[in-house]
Design a protein around this motif. Structure first.
Motif, PDB file in Angstrom:
ATOM      1  N   ALA A 163     214.859  35.346  -0.002  1.00 12.65           N
ATOM      2  CA  ALA A 163     214.459  34.080   0.310  1.00 12.65           C
ATOM      3  C   ALA A 163     213.165  33.779  -0.557  1.00 12.65           C
ATOM      4  N   VAL A 164     212.838  32.354  -0.627  1.00  6.14           N
ATOM      5  CA  VAL A 164     211.468  31.945  -1.474  1.00  6.14           C
ATOM      6  C   VAL A 164     210.366  32.705  -0.802  1.00  6.14           C
ATOM      7  N   LEU A 165     210.324  32.450   0.509  1.00  6.20           N
ATOM      8  CA  LEU A 165     209.167  32.820   1.510  1.00  6.20           C
ATOM      9  C   LEU A 165     209.096  34.427   1.322  1.00  6.20           C
ATOM     10  N   LYS A 167     209.618  36.194  -1.374  1.00  5.69           N
ATOM     11  CA  LYS A 167     209.201  36.416  -2.966  1.00  5.69           C
ATOM     12  C   LYS A 167     207.748  36.105  -2.678  1.00  5.69           C
ATOM     13  N   LEU A 168     207.311  35.274  -2.227  1.00  6.90           N
ATOM     14  CA  LEU A 168     205.947  35.015  -1.868  1.00  6.90           C
ATOM     15  C   LEU A 168     205.031  35.809  -1.221  1.00  6.90           C
ATOM     16  N   LEU A 169     205.717  36.044  -0.356  1.00  8.04           N
ATOM     17  CA  LEU A 169     205.088  37.422   0.700  1.00  8.04           C
ATOM     18  C   LEU A 169     204.779  38.438  -0.171  1.00  8.04           C
ATOM     19  N   VAL A 170     205.846  38.898  -0.894  1.00  5.90           N
ATOM     20  CA  VAL A 170     205.808  40.251  -1.595  1.00  5.90           C
ATOM     21  C   VAL A 170     204.835  39.966  -2.736  1.00  5.90           C
ATOM     22  N   LYS A 171     204.893  39.007  -3.436  1.00  2.00           N
ATOM     23  CA  LYS A 171     203.623  38.558  -4.395  1.00  2.00           C
ATOM     24  C   LYS A 171     202.343  38.553  -3.942  1.00  2.00           C
ATOM     25  N   ARG A 255     206.691  21.996   4.860  1.00  2.00           N
ATOM     26  CA  ARG A 255     205.175  22.287   4.134  1.00  2.00           C
ATOM     27  C   ARG A 255     205.369  23.838   3.686  1.00  2.00           C
ATOM     28  N   LEU A 256     206.283  24.465   4.365  1.00  2.55           N
ATOM     29  CA  LEU A 256     206.457  25.886   3.783  1.00  2.55           C
ATOM     30  C   LEU A 256     207.698  25.989   3.529  1.00  2.55           C
ATOM     31  N   PRO A 257     207.976  26.821   2.407  1.00  2.00           N
ATOM     32  CA  PRO A 257     209.380  26.933   1.764  1.00  2.00           C
ATOM     33  C   PRO A 257     210.442  27.634   2.494  1.00  2.00           C
ATOM     34  N   SER A 258     211.593  26.776   2.736  1.00  2.00           N
ATOM     35  CA  SER A 258     212.733  27.266   3.513  1.00  2.00           C
ATOM     36  C   SER A 258     213.738  27.837   2.655  1.00  2.00           C
ATOM     37  N   TYR A 259     213.981  27.630   1.511  1.00  2.00           N
ATOM     38  CA  TYR A 259     215.117  27.989   0.478  1.00  2.00           C
ATOM     39  C   TYR A 259     215.413  29.286   0.811  1.00  2.00           C
ATOM     40  N   GLY A 260     216.715  29.735   0.936  1.00  2.00           N
ATOM     41  CA  GLY A 260     217.127  31.002   0.797  1.00  2.00           C
ATOM     42  C   GLY A 260     217.324  31.704   2.285  1.00  2.00           C
ATOM     43  N   ILE A 261     216.989  30.902   3.123  1.00  2.00           N
ATOM     44  CA  ILE A 261     216.945  31.486   4.796  1.00  2.00           C
ATOM     45  C   ILE A 261     218.570  30.851   5.130  1.00  2.00           C
ATOM     46  N   VAL A 262     219.225  31.630   6.222  1.00  2.24           N
ATOM     47  CA  VAL A 262     220.298  31.151   6.769  1.00  2.24           C
ATOM     48  C   VAL A 262     220.004  30.562   7.865  1.00  2.24           C
ATOM     49  N   ALA A 295     200.423  29.471  -3.076  1.00  3.71           N
ATOM     50  CA  ALA A 295     201.182  30.001  -4.171  1.00  3.71           C
ATOM     51  C   ALA A 295     202.092  28.974  -4.772  1.00  3.71           C
ATOM     52  N   GLU A 296     201.743  27.931  -4.249  1.00  4.16           N
ATOM     53  CA  GLU A 296     202.674  26.807  -4.871  1.00  4.16           C
ATOM     54  C   GLU A 296     204.253  26.626  -4.672  1.00  4.16           C
ATOM     55  N   PRO A 297     204.481  26.878  -3.235  1.00  2.00           N
ATOM     56  CA  PRO A 297     206.171  27.068  -3.129  1.00  2.00           C
ATOM     57  C   PRO A 297     206.802  25.967  -3.739  1.00  2.00           C
ATOM     58  N   TRP A 298     206.406  24.833  -3.685  1.00  2.00           N
ATOM     59  CA  TRP A 298     207.241  23.656  -4.268  1.00  2.00           C
ATOM     60  C   TRP A 298     207.527  23.798  -5.699  1.00  2.00           C
ATOM     61  N   ARG A 299     207.175  25.071  -6.377  1.00  2.00           N
ATOM     62  CA  ARG A 299     207.595  25.363  -7.686  1.00  2.00           C
ATOM     63  C   ARG A 299     209.189  25.892  -7.442  1.00  2.00           C
TER      64      ARG A 299
END
Length: 561
Positions: A163-165, A167-171, A255-262, A295-299
């Protein structure tokens, strides 16, 4: 997502296999003696089971996430040490309250070792969450792992990407190590499903830690994690946070990214869900939200609002630096009267804020039943098609969370409705839009009362009419769901604990509703002794930084008394 063929009627065999695989993921040397069934308070088990060293207890008992991050950044504690300590304590929590679904400690320790090597080589951290173990609700996909979300039919579904979240947490340097239990369908204020079973409250195993992020709440309450991510469509972050005495934050929905969750009801956007953190400390909540937004999650997530983090808003610079704020206080929402410890928490918070130089004015309940009706209509508009599509293996749909009740009993508010037409959904969206406008106007109109020239800076409210309750005794989530309908950010914060000497049950003869009487009848000061009493602070849509900054003001005021 990929999935093997699911044979009709064999769901129990798939569940048994899944549970065996979960058991095998626990190091045998981390198993502790069985806890007697009649031991209801298991909060002390991490200290008495003998598994944790003194240093591991020191690490996992850290009172504030900021302290843990400082020690990791300075090398006082290595990422491997911290990950090992929290992994062991998470496994203890699992054996005590059944809060975990996926356990991937080997991968976490490999990640921690990489972070330690990075710090040694570069002399700096990989990111603002460097070395911090973070737990995730079992709907946030991690590549290569199953995400069952409590459905037997989803066993074997392996995520093809993070999930996008994630990826950003790992980064940002985080260490992901476990995922946590949820209720079947997610649409419950409690946590139980046919795959992993029921999650219990650490202070009383006959009580619920809430839901749907109940596994997160129970795990963090036992310090098996200090920071986790859940989701909230009607209170699913805030209910577990309030039941377990934690900080829990529901941001505005995009406001926080949800793409990639079920998700349950995936595609329903009339009243959308939000991802947000639960933590032992406000610093944990603020750090995670800030880290992800910076981390600019909208990108990477198409529906995330492209609003950068505002440090000025967080520091309340537009509100006089937070020196003299004006709060609204909602004593009740009109259908369920809060039990005595919640009322006392409201009184304590008002006194603390006024003692700190702030103003508090009453906020009267208005039209809340309409907010709830809109949300429930949105959730039930499909005639149960979403739920039915997720139990295709013959797994029964859980209709009651009460362990003493037939799980197929359907409460009136859960009765499936006829499918709504597109036109009917449009009318529902128009109704919600009108309600949001009415609330905005009402909020702005408080400018005439505040004395600051501004409308109220935030609203203080119960997070629910009760503290944690016995399994099966959660009722309408009206205190939280109203802010989902309005899409306002909301932060739960701990205030006090149930004290029988201060929170005796009053005599009442008249009740506002059947649920009101049920809440009254359920409450028992002696039985509830020591359970956390929490509140929430609410602010306008997309004002996440302001709500978190005001949360710090409230926290400081409460510490002052």
């Amino acid at each position: 997502m990929t999935a093997p063929p699911a044979e009709m009627g064999e769901w129990k065999r798939h569940v048994a296999d899944k549970l065996e695989r979960r058991k095998a993921s626990i190091p045998k040397e981390w198993l502790i003696p069985a806890i007697p069934d009649n031991q209801t308070d298991v909060s002390a088990v991490p200290y008495t089971c003998g598994l944790l060293t003194e240093k591991e207890i020191e690490i996992t008992d850290v009172p504030d996430v900021s302290i843990l991050l400082q020690k990791l950044a300075s090398g006082v504690w290595s990422a491997v040490e911290v990950t090992t300590a929290f992994s062991k304590r998470a496994i203890i929590a699992q054996q005590a309250v059944n809060c975990l679904t996926e356990i991937f400690i080997d991968k976490a320790l490999e990640r921690a070792a990489e972070l330690d090597a990075f710090l040694k080589e570069h002399g700096t951290v990989m990111g603002p969450l460097h070395g911090l173990p973070i737990s995730l609700k079992d709907q946030i996909c991690i590549k290569g792992l199953e995400t069952t979300m409590g459905y037997a039919a989803w066993i074997g579904k392996v995520a093809e990407d993070d999930a996008v979240l994630v990826k950003l947490l790992v980064k940002a340097g985080a260490v992901l190590f476990v995922r946590t239990n949820v209720p079947q369908t997610l649409m419950w204020g409690e946590t139980a499903n046919n795959v992993f079973g029921r999650t219990h409250h650490p202070l009383h195993r006959r009580f619920t830690p809430g839901g749907s992020s109940g596994g997160e709440g129970a795990l963090i309450a036992m310090h098996g994690s200090v920071l986790g991510v859940g989701s909230d469509i009607g209170g699913s972050i805030r209910i577990p946070a309030s039941f377990c005495g934690l900080y829990g934050f529901k941001p505005s929905s995009n406001r926080l990214p949800s793409y990639g969750i079920v998700n349950s009801l995936d595609g329903q956007e009339s009243v959308p869900s939000s991802l947000g953190p639960l933590s032992i400390s406000l610093s944990g909540v603020s750090t995670l939200v800030r880290t992800i937004i910076e981390a600019e999650p909208w990108r990477y997530c198409p529906n995330t609002v492209p609003k950068p983090w505002s440090q000025d808003e967080f520091e309340l610079k537009g509100l006089g630096g937070g020196k003299k704020l004006c709060f609204g206080i909602m004593w009740d929402e009109g259908s369920m009267k809060p039990v005595p410890p919640i009322q006392r928490a409201l009184e304590m918070t008002k006194k603390a804020l006024e003692s700190a130089g702030h103003t508090v004015i009453d906020w009267q309940s208005l039209r809340h039943a309409e907010y709830v009706t809109v949300a429930r209509s949105a959730f039930l508009n499909d005639g149960n098609d979403d739920f039915n599509a997720s139990i295709i293996t013959g797994e029964p749909l859980i209709q009651s969370m009460n362990p003493d009740e037939d799980p197929s009993y359907v409460a009136p508010w859960r009765v499936p409705r006829p499918k709504a037409t597109a036109y009917e959904i449009w009318q529902l969206n128009k109704e919600r839009r009108a309600l949001r406008k009415a609330l905005l106007d009402r909020w702005e109109a408080t400018s005439a009362q505040t004395g600051t020239g501004r409308p109220i800076d935030a609203l203080i409210s119960p997070a629910g009419p009760y503290t944690a309750v016995p399994h099966g005794h959660v009722r309408s989530s009206v205190y939280t769901i109203i802010w989902n309908t309005m899409d306002y950010p909301s932060l739960v914060f701990p205030v006090t604990k149930v004290d029988p000497a201060l929170d005796a049950k009053p005599i009442r003869e008249d009740f506002w509703s059947e649920d009101d009487k049920f809440v009254y009848d359920t409450y028992d000061a002696e039985k509830f002794n020591g359970l956390p009493a929490c509140l929430q602070v609410v602010g306008p849509n997309l004002h996440e930084e302001q709500v978190l900054g005001i949360g710090a003001v409230v926290e400081a005021a409460l510490k002052g008394i």
